[in-house]
Design a protein around this motif. Structure first.
Motif, PDB file in Angstrom:
ATOM      1  N   HIS A  42      73.889  -4.476 104.095  1.00  0.00           N
ATOM      2  CA  HIS A  42      75.148  -4.633 105.184  1.00  0.00           C
ATOM      3  C   HIS A  42      75.521  -3.168 104.953  1.00  0.00           C
ATOM      4  O   HIS A  42      75.930  -2.681 104.012  1.00  0.00           O
ATOM      5  CB  HIS A  42      76.062  -5.638 104.634  1.00  0.00           C
ATOM      6  CG  HIS A  42      77.017  -5.711 105.636  1.00  0.00           C
ATOM      7  ND1 HIS A  42      78.183  -4.738 105.943  1.00  0.00           N
ATOM      8  CD2 HIS A  42      77.536  -6.801 106.536  1.00  0.00           C
ATOM      9  CE1 HIS A  42      78.804  -5.130 106.835  1.00  0.00           C
ATOM     10  NE2 HIS A  42      78.529  -6.460 107.532  1.00  0.00           N
ATOM     11  N   ARG A  43      76.043  -2.578 106.085  1.00  0.00           N
ATOM     12  CA  ARG A  43      76.486  -1.284 106.172  1.00  0.00           C
ATOM     13  C   ARG A  43      77.862  -1.194 105.687  1.00  0.00           C
ATOM     14  O   ARG A  43      78.679  -2.127 105.759  1.00  0.00           O
ATOM     15  CB  ARG A  43      76.669  -0.885 107.763  1.00  0.00           C
ATOM     16  CG  ARG A  43      75.190  -0.858 108.195  1.00  0.00           C
ATOM     17  CD  ARG A  43      75.397  -0.313 109.905  1.00  0.00           C
ATOM     18  NE  ARG A  43      76.071   0.775 110.008  1.00  0.00           N
ATOM     19  CZ  ARG A  43      76.309   1.254 111.199  1.00  0.00           C
ATOM     20  NH1 ARG A  43      76.212   0.693 112.322  1.00  0.00           N
ATOM     21  NH2 ARG A  43      76.899   2.488 111.335  1.00  0.00           N
ATOM     22  N   PRO A  44      78.137  -0.164 105.192  1.00  0.00           N
ATOM     23  CA  PRO A  44      79.763   0.043 104.481  1.00  0.00           C
ATOM     24  C   PRO A  44      80.636  -0.128 105.645  1.00  0.00           C
ATOM     25  O   PRO A  44      80.196   0.215 106.931  1.00  0.00           O
ATOM     26  CB  PRO A  44      79.556   1.511 104.172  1.00  0.00           C
ATOM     27  CG  PRO A  44      78.263   1.760 103.852  1.00  0.00           C
ATOM     28  CD  PRO A  44      77.456   1.157 104.905  1.00  0.00           C
ATOM     29  N   ILE A  45      81.795  -0.528 105.336  1.00  0.00           N
ATOM     30  CA  ILE A  45      82.725  -1.060 106.308  1.00  0.00           C
ATOM     31  C   ILE A  45      83.944   0.154 106.258  1.00  0.00           C
ATOM     32  O   ILE A  45      84.127   0.489 105.059  1.00  0.00           O
ATOM     33  CB  ILE A  45      83.341  -2.442 106.082  1.00  0.00           C
ATOM     34  CG1 ILE A  45      82.533  -3.445 106.188  1.00  0.00           C
ATOM     35  CG2 ILE A  45      84.712  -2.545 106.903  1.00  0.00           C
ATOM     36  CD1 ILE A  45      82.823  -4.796 105.644  1.00  0.00           C
ATOM     37  N   THR A  46      84.276   0.558 107.537  1.00  0.00           N
ATOM     38  CA  THR A  46      85.406   1.593 107.514  1.00  0.00           C
ATOM     39  C   THR A  46      86.427   0.950 107.647  1.00  0.00           C
ATOM     40  O   THR A  46      86.542   0.024 108.760  1.00  0.00           O
ATOM     41  CB  THR A  46      85.035   2.573 108.581  1.00  0.00           C
ATOM     42  OG1 THR A  46      83.820   3.282 108.396  1.00  0.00           O
ATOM     43  CG2 THR A  46      86.346   3.685 108.794  1.00  0.00           C
ATOM     44  N   GLU A  47      87.344   1.252 107.030  1.00  0.00           N
ATOM     45  CA  GLU A  47      89.015   0.528 107.007  1.00  0.00           C
ATOM     46  C   GLU A  47      89.894   1.723 107.464  1.00  0.00           C
ATOM     47  O   GLU A  47      89.798   2.781 106.630  1.00  0.00           O
ATOM     48  CB  GLU A  47      89.242  -0.287 105.791  1.00  0.00           C
ATOM     49  CG  GLU A  47      88.250  -1.384 105.586  1.00  0.00           C
ATOM     50  CD  GLU A  47      89.023  -2.448 104.531  1.00  0.00           C
ATOM     51  OE1 GLU A  47      89.953  -2.229 104.068  1.00  0.00           O
ATOM     52  OE2 GLU A  47      88.114  -3.339 104.370  1.00  0.00           O
ATOM     53  N   LEU A  48      90.857   1.235 108.277  1.00  0.00           N
ATOM     54  CA  LEU A  48      91.640   2.186 108.404  1.00  0.00           C
ATOM     55  C   LEU A  48      93.145   1.405 107.919  1.00  0.00           C
ATOM     56  O   LEU A  48      93.440   0.407 108.552  1.00  0.00           O
ATOM     57  CB  LEU A  48      92.000   2.649 110.021  1.00  0.00           C
ATOM     58  CG  LEU A  48      90.766   3.492 110.560  1.00  0.00           C
ATOM     59  CD1 LEU A  48      91.138   3.696 112.143  1.00  0.00           C
ATOM     60  CD2 LEU A  48      90.279   4.568 109.888  1.00  0.00           C
ATOM     61  N   LEU A  49      93.856   2.129 107.393  1.00  0.00           N
ATOM     62  CA  LEU A  49      95.135   1.618 106.925  1.00  0.00           C
ATOM     63  C   LEU A  49      96.462   2.002 107.632  1.00  0.00           C
ATOM     64  O   LEU A  49      96.506   3.454 107.424  1.00  0.00           O
ATOM     65  CB  LEU A  49      95.316   1.521 105.105  1.00  0.00           C
ATOM     66  CG  LEU A  49      94.134   1.248 104.505  1.00  0.00           C
ATOM     67  CD1 LEU A  49      94.208   1.674 103.132  1.00  0.00           C
ATOM     68  CD2 LEU A  49      93.781  -0.109 104.470  1.00  0.00           C
TER      69      LEU A  49
END
Length: 293
Positions: free
Chosen positions: A116-123
């Motif tokens: 599974h590809r890394p997940i990008t998160e914006l906080l």
């Protein structure tokens, strides 16, 4: 040490289903369902500052705002059925704007698939954005979650505890023990151990963090959150570990969230997605189908 209890029921199941690519759902058995700016002060071992250890920790969020920004590493650990799973993240955070970007790496097979590809998160204040979320979401689209509507206020839902929320939790610090000095990545830090009161932290939090922490204070079964915090000689939070647990059906599942901060003053650029880039369709909640919007 007692861990935070999260109430069970449909709300808790919904939170588990929202967790990054279903990791928390799989491992925790849920697949079925301020302050003003304050300059840092020099701390002395055994004499953490005016007001004692508790007051020093309650000012930690303000000191980070004064520092401006930092690079971060995160980890979130849980165990169920004898299997320990760790979600890791790395990124940077702007404490003045309360905006951050983090790359979240899932453990192999934790989401029921390999590679599974890394997940990008914006906080952001009141919101969590996720890209490469999986669960039927197109790769180029973002998912937006209203953190003020989550029972945990996004303290664990996204697999990363928002750095400002982690620091603001210390505004509710009580029963604090000063453990002593140690070295952390070549930096002298002061180690504190205690329990934070969620309700007190929410009331004392900055307006941007108050909504999410208020939601967490209402959603968890008790306000007590055990922690270990490490501050450098300038009063900047370098490391904090919080201990939560979910009590749905069956035994409570412990969740340990750790945040490391370094590289203070680093430039941080965060551009929130345009409305057209946000996915509003059905999100799969488990392996067996079903979903939510």
């Amino acid at each position: 040490m007692v861990v935070q209890q999260h109430r069970g029921g449909g709300g808790a199941l919904a939170v588990c289903a929202l967790a990054v690519a279903g990791v928390m759902a799989v491992t925790a058995g849920c697949s079925d369902g301020s302050g003003g700016h304050v300059h840092g002060e020099r701390l002395r071992a055994g004499a953490p500052g005016p007001g004692g250890s508790g007051e020093t920790l309650r000012r930690a969020a303000d000191v980070l705002v004064a520092a401006g920004s930092a690079e971060m590493r995160t980890s979130m650990e849980t165990a169920a059925g004898g299997t320990r799973v760790t979600i890791r993240g790395q990124g940077a955070y702007d404490f003045r704007r309360q905006l951050g970007r983090v790359r979240v790496v899932l453990p192999k097979d934790a989401a029921g698939e390999t590679g599974h590809r890394p997940i990008t998160e914006l906080l952001a204040p009141g919101a969590l954005y996720m890209k490469n979320r999986g669960a039927g979401v197109p790769e180029e689209k973002w998912v937006r979650v209203d953190t003020t509507a989550l029972e945990d206020g996004n303290l664990v839902t996204g697999g990363v505890t928002d750095p400002m929320a982690a620091a603001e939790l210390l505004r509710g610090a009580g029963e604090v023990t000063y453990v002593g000095k140690k070295e952390l990545a070549g930096v002298t830090v002061h180690h504190y151990q205690g329990t934070a009161d969620l309700g007190g932290a929410a009331r004392a939090a900055s307006p941007e963090s108050r909504g999410a922490l208020t939601a967490a204070a209402k959603g968890f079964g008790t306000d007590a959150v055990p922690f270990d915090a490490y501050l450098d000689e300038e009063g900047r939070l370098r490391k904090v570990r919080h201990r939560f647990s979910f009590a749905s059906e069956g035994p409570a599942v412990a969740v340990v969230s750790t945040l490391l901060l370094y590289g203070f003053g680093v430039p941080v650029t965060v551009r929130l997605p345009d409305r057209g880039d946000i996915y509003t369709g059905l999100i799969q909640q488990g392996r067996g189908g079903g979903g939510s919007r």
